[in-house]
Design a protein around this motif. Structure first.
Motif, PDB file in Angstrom:
ATOM      1  N   GLY A  80     -16.152   0.998 -19.035  1.00  0.00           N
ATOM      2  CA  GLY A  80     -16.431   0.753 -17.633  1.00  0.00           C
ATOM      3  C   GLY A  80     -15.074   1.358 -16.737  1.00  0.00           C
ATOM      4  O   GLY A  80     -15.517   1.808 -15.358  1.00  0.00           O
ATOM      5  N   GLY A  81     -13.848   1.281 -17.075  1.00  0.00           N
ATOM      6  CA  GLY A  81     -12.929   1.766 -16.250  1.00  0.00           C
ATOM      7  C   GLY A  81     -12.483   3.003 -16.276  1.00  0.00           C
ATOM      8  O   GLY A  81     -11.556   3.632 -15.449  1.00  0.00           O
ATOM      9  N   GLU A 112     -10.048   5.926 -10.402  1.00  0.00           N
ATOM     10  CA  GLU A 112      -9.077   7.103  -9.841  1.00  0.00           C
ATOM     11  C   GLU A 112      -7.703   6.950 -10.629  1.00  0.00           C
ATOM     12  O   GLU A 112      -7.141   7.696 -10.886  1.00  0.00           O
ATOM     13  CB  GLU A 112      -8.747   6.612  -8.393  1.00  0.00           C
ATOM     14  CG  GLU A 112      -7.845   7.229  -7.624  1.00  0.00           C
ATOM     15  CD  GLU A 112      -7.468   6.905  -6.465  1.00  0.00           C
ATOM     16  OE1 GLU A 112      -6.604   7.633  -5.624  1.00  0.00           O
ATOM     17  OE2 GLU A 112      -7.889   5.717  -6.041  1.00  0.00           O
ATOM     18  N   THR A 113      -7.388   5.482 -11.199  1.00  0.00           N
ATOM     19  CA  THR A 113      -6.369   5.474 -11.872  1.00  0.00           C
ATOM     20  C   THR A 113      -6.060   6.349 -13.196  1.00  0.00           C
ATOM     21  O   THR A 113      -5.218   6.930 -13.456  1.00  0.00           O
ATOM     22  CB  THR A 113      -6.060   4.001 -12.243  1.00  0.00           C
ATOM     23  OG1 THR A 113      -6.261   3.122 -10.812  1.00  0.00           O
ATOM     24  CG2 THR A 113      -4.779   3.761 -12.747  1.00  0.00           C
ATOM     25  N   VAL A 114      -7.492   6.114 -13.833  1.00  0.00           N
ATOM     26  CA  VAL A 114      -7.342   7.037 -14.986  1.00  0.00           C
ATOM     27  C   VAL A 114      -7.440   8.543 -14.812  1.00  0.00           C
ATOM     28  O   VAL A 114      -6.754   9.297 -15.264  1.00  0.00           O
ATOM     29  CB  VAL A 114      -8.617   6.719 -15.995  1.00  0.00           C
ATOM     30  CG1 VAL A 114      -8.964   7.500 -17.145  1.00  0.00           C
ATOM     31  CG2 VAL A 114      -8.423   5.247 -16.252  1.00  0.00           C
ATOM     32  N   ASP A 115      -8.130   8.825 -13.779  1.00  0.00           N
ATOM     33  CA  ASP A 115      -8.028  10.300 -13.333  1.00  0.00           C
ATOM     34  C   ASP A 115      -6.658  10.772 -13.202  1.00  0.00           C
ATOM     35  O   ASP A 115      -6.225  11.796 -13.600  1.00  0.00           O
ATOM     36  CB  ASP A 115      -8.953  10.556 -12.080  1.00  0.00           C
ATOM     37  CG  ASP A 115     -10.555  10.126 -12.353  1.00  0.00           C
ATOM     38  OD1 ASP A 115     -11.003  10.501 -13.588  1.00  0.00           O
ATOM     39  OD2 ASP A 115     -11.072  10.209 -11.289  1.00  0.00           O
ATOM     40  N   ARG A 116      -5.967  10.060 -12.570  1.00  0.00           N
ATOM     41  CA  ARG A 116      -4.639  10.437 -11.906  1.00  0.00           C
ATOM     42  C   ARG A 116      -3.657  10.414 -13.296  1.00  0.00           C
ATOM     43  O   ARG A 116      -2.833  11.456 -13.469  1.00  0.00           O
ATOM     44  CB  ARG A 116      -3.934   9.576 -11.108  1.00  0.00           C
ATOM     45  CG  ARG A 116      -4.416   9.707  -9.748  1.00  0.00           C
ATOM     46  CD  ARG A 116      -3.886   8.505  -8.925  1.00  0.00           C
ATOM     47  NE  ARG A 116      -4.569   8.867  -7.453  1.00  0.00           N
ATOM     48  CZ  ARG A 116      -4.247   9.324  -6.312  1.00  0.00           C
ATOM     49  NH1 ARG A 116      -2.802  10.084  -6.679  1.00  0.00           N
ATOM     50  NH2 ARG A 116      -4.567   9.430  -5.290  1.00  0.00           N
ATOM     51  N   LEU A 176     -12.058   6.943 -24.347  1.00  0.00           N
ATOM     52  CA  LEU A 176     -13.498   6.128 -24.043  1.00  0.00           C
ATOM     53  C   LEU A 176     -14.213   6.493 -22.771  1.00  0.00           C
ATOM     54  O   LEU A 176     -13.572   6.659 -21.734  1.00  0.00           O
ATOM     55  CB  LEU A 176     -13.394   4.953 -24.477  1.00  0.00           C
ATOM     56  CG  LEU A 176     -13.349   4.254 -25.737  1.00  0.00           C
ATOM     57  CD1 LEU A 176     -12.034   4.641 -26.642  1.00  0.00           C
ATOM     58  CD2 LEU A 176     -13.414   2.720 -25.651  1.00  0.00           C
ATOM     59  N   GLY A 177     -15.313   7.132 -22.984  1.00  0.00           N
ATOM     60  CA  GLY A 177     -15.944   7.186 -21.630  1.00  0.00           C
ATOM     61  C   GLY A 177     -15.777   8.722 -20.916  1.00  0.00           C
ATOM     62  O   GLY A 177     -16.293   8.946 -20.067  1.00  0.00           O
ATOM     63  N   ILE A 207      -8.072  -1.877 -15.899  1.00  0.00           N
ATOM     64  CA  ILE A 207      -8.172  -1.717 -14.455  1.00  0.00           C
ATOM     65  C   ILE A 207      -8.734  -2.688 -13.480  1.00  0.00           C
ATOM     66  O   ILE A 207      -8.552  -3.185 -12.554  1.00  0.00           O
ATOM     67  CB  ILE A 207      -9.022  -0.253 -14.180  1.00  0.00           C
ATOM     68  CG1 ILE A 207      -7.763   0.731 -14.533  1.00  0.00           C
ATOM     69  CG2 ILE A 207      -9.397  -0.233 -12.999  1.00  0.00           C
ATOM     70  CD1 ILE A 207      -8.409   2.045 -14.804  1.00  0.00           C
ATOM     71  N   PHE A 208      -9.959  -3.342 -14.213  1.00  0.00           N
ATOM     72  CA  PHE A 208     -10.914  -4.188 -13.294  1.00  0.00           C
ATOM     73  C   PHE A 208     -10.229  -5.643 -13.510  1.00  0.00           C
ATOM     74  O   PHE A 208     -11.155  -6.362 -12.907  1.00  0.00           O
ATOM     75  CB  PHE A 208     -12.258  -4.155 -13.783  1.00  0.00           C
ATOM     76  CG  PHE A 208     -12.881  -2.827 -13.721  1.00  0.00           C
ATOM     77  CD1 PHE A 208     -12.714  -1.975 -12.637  1.00  0.00           C
ATOM     78  CD2 PHE A 208     -14.041  -2.280 -14.342  1.00  0.00           C
ATOM     79  CE1 PHE A 208     -13.124  -0.892 -12.144  1.00  0.00           C
ATOM     80  CE2 PHE A 208     -14.610  -1.232 -14.156  1.00  0.00           C
ATOM     81  CZ  PHE A 208     -14.216  -0.313 -13.057  1.00  0.00           C
TER      82      PHE A 208
END
Length: 496
Positions: A91-92, A96-100, A117-118, A138-139
């Motif tokens: 889900g997370g 944006e945090t993961v993208d960065r 994952l994902g 993240i969530f």
């Protein structure tokens, strides 16, 4: 939510049932074969000059405990912990945090050994563990051990899922390592909580690194001496300060704990040494980072009482202090098939802490909605849910939501405990509907069902995985004990 107040709420509202478990004095058997097992006297808490050798005791337990030694209830909760973690991690995964993080680390990652994952990217196992750990937190929707507020799965499962793609392991061995890693971090957390947390440490990171090291070391087959060193090297890497809350740095902490745990286990596996008493020594981990050291929390009941069975899962994507009101609103909505236009007013009798922490009447963005009992109750009635989607910017600003939350009234009543709520909904036709919540769904007293975990999982993965892919991933998690290779979990989490 103020973290000190949140800790107070969780401790006073959810821990009473744990006292009997903490009283257990039995320790683990010395051999996994029950027929030949012998008991070891439970050590006392010792004194500052002569503490018990808890690092060794814990290492022996980790090394000698096999899958067959785990009670059925412990195994079941381990599978549920895995299920919840995979859902929140997927889900997370496109936040944006993961993208960065992906952008920052891609140029420096080693061989592509493990999946995110994902997502379609592959990283070396330590960076994959880090990013999956970030994604899962993240969530703030991940699992929670209410006694310590540790989120157990993030550091542990992120570490061993990455490792299991590098060195294939069976599903049974994977689940055993998961349980032992979680048990390790929770028991160490119990020994120093709340003093350690109150001074400012993010306990998920500081204790999670032990869980990740223990779980990874278990899969590697470390000897007792090597496991002692792994725990010692983990002790040298405490990560996470509560000052980071509210920033991307918060989810960094469980991710870093996962990677650091792998790092510790890999070094120990090559006989990279540490002190044999890094947890309990005068200048060791516990004495350095906490003014409380209750080593009995680490050693007592090993093998007979499992802290991991006290893990809980959030049904709602917001501060736990609002959960009783959401639960009440959803139950009344479903029972009476309520529509927002039928409602004249909603009255809530709540503990003062609820308004102190979640009293925002006019939230403007989704994050503020997570700290508004008014918004939470409104969306619970309208949608019959309070997942991540219900705390979006769009939901907070939706005219129907705004209109209904203006009809929510709170009455402060110290007689109502923080984990309770007394709700009365008055309809335009004059009817009054009442609901009192003693313990909300998701608590240890009213745990989420497997079906509710699946619904949460599906909601989180929508738009990332196809429905068929989601169903396959759910089934793979439930069937982890039958897997020949636990790495199938990560492969099943790839987007199509």
């Amino acid at each position: 939510m103020s973290t000190i107040d949140r800790r107070h709420f969780l401790k006073t509202g959810a821990v009473g049932a744990l006292a009997s478990a903490a009283a257990s004095k039995a320790v683990f058997a010395q051999a996994p074969d029950a027929a030949s097992a012998t008991s070891v006297p439970a050590p006392t808490n010792g004194d500052a000059a002569h503490p018990p050798k808890v690092t060794r005791i814990l290492a022996e337990f980790i090394v000698k405990t096999g899958y067959q030694d785990l009670p059925a209830q412990v195994r079941k909760e381990g599978v549920r912990t895995l299920m919840n973690w995979v859902g929140v991690a997927v889900g997370g995964s496109h936040d944006e945090t993961v993208d960065r993080a992906v952008a920052a680390l891609t140029p420096f990652s080693g061989p592509p050994q493990a999946n995110l994952l994902g997502r379609t990217e592959r990283f070396d196992i330590m960076n994959a563990a880090f990013i999956n750990g970030v994604s899962s937190h993240i969530f703030d929707y991940d699992d929670t051990h209410l006694k310590t507020i540790i989120h157990p799965a993030g550091p542990v499962v992120s570490a061993i899922l990455a490792y299991s793609q590098y060195r294939p392991v069976s599903g049974k061995d994977f689940l055993n390592a998961l349980v032992l890693g979680v048990e390790t971090e929770l028991r160490i957390g119990n020994a120093v909580y709340p003093n350690h947390y109150d001074v400012g440490w993010h306990i998920t990171g500081t204790c999670g690194v032990f869980g990740a090291a223990a779980a990874t070391g278990k899969l590697m087959g470390l000897s007792v001496q090597q496991m002692i060193w792994a725990l010692g090297l983990a002790a040298s890497q405490p990560v996470g300060l509560r000052e980071s809350f509210g920033s991307m740095n918060k989810s960094f902490n469980p991710g870093r704990a996962a990677a650091d745990g792998i790092f510790a286990a890999l070094l120990a596996g090559k006989d990279y040494t540490s002190s044999d008493g890094m947890i309990e020594a005068k200048r060791g981990w516990a004495n350095t980072i906490s003014t409380k050291q209750d080593y009995r929390e680490i050693t007592e009941g090993l093998g007979s009482h499992y802290e991991s069975t006290l893990n809980t899962y959030k049904p709602f994507a917001c501060g736990i202090v609002i959960h009783p009101a959401i639960d009440a609103a959803i139950q009344l909505r479903n029972q009476y098939h309520l529509k927002a236009e039928q409602i004249d007013r909603i009255d809530l009798r709540v503990n003062p802490l609820v308004i102190e922490l979640t009293g925002k009447k006019t939230p403007q963005i989704g994050l503020e909605g997570k700290f508004s009992i008014y918004h939470a109750v409104a969306i619970a009635v309208i949608d019959g849910a309070a997942g991540e989607k219900q705390f979006s910017d769009a939901k907070v600003r939706d005219p129907m939501t705004v209109a209904l939350r203006q009809k929510v009234n709170t009455i402060i009543d110290p007689a109502v405990k923080p984990e309770q709520v007394d709700m009365t909904i008055t309809l335009k036709d004059g009817r009054k509907l009442h609901k009192f919540i003693q313990h909300a769904i998701g608590s240890t007293e009213v745990p989420m069902t497997d079906q509710q975990l699946e619904k949460k999982f599906s909601d989180l993965t929508e738009g990332i995985l196809s429905p068929d892919r989601t169903r396959k991933l759910i089934d793979t998690c439930w069937q982890v004990e039958q897997l020949n290779s636990a790495g199938e979990i990560a492969l099943s989490a790839l987007p199509q």
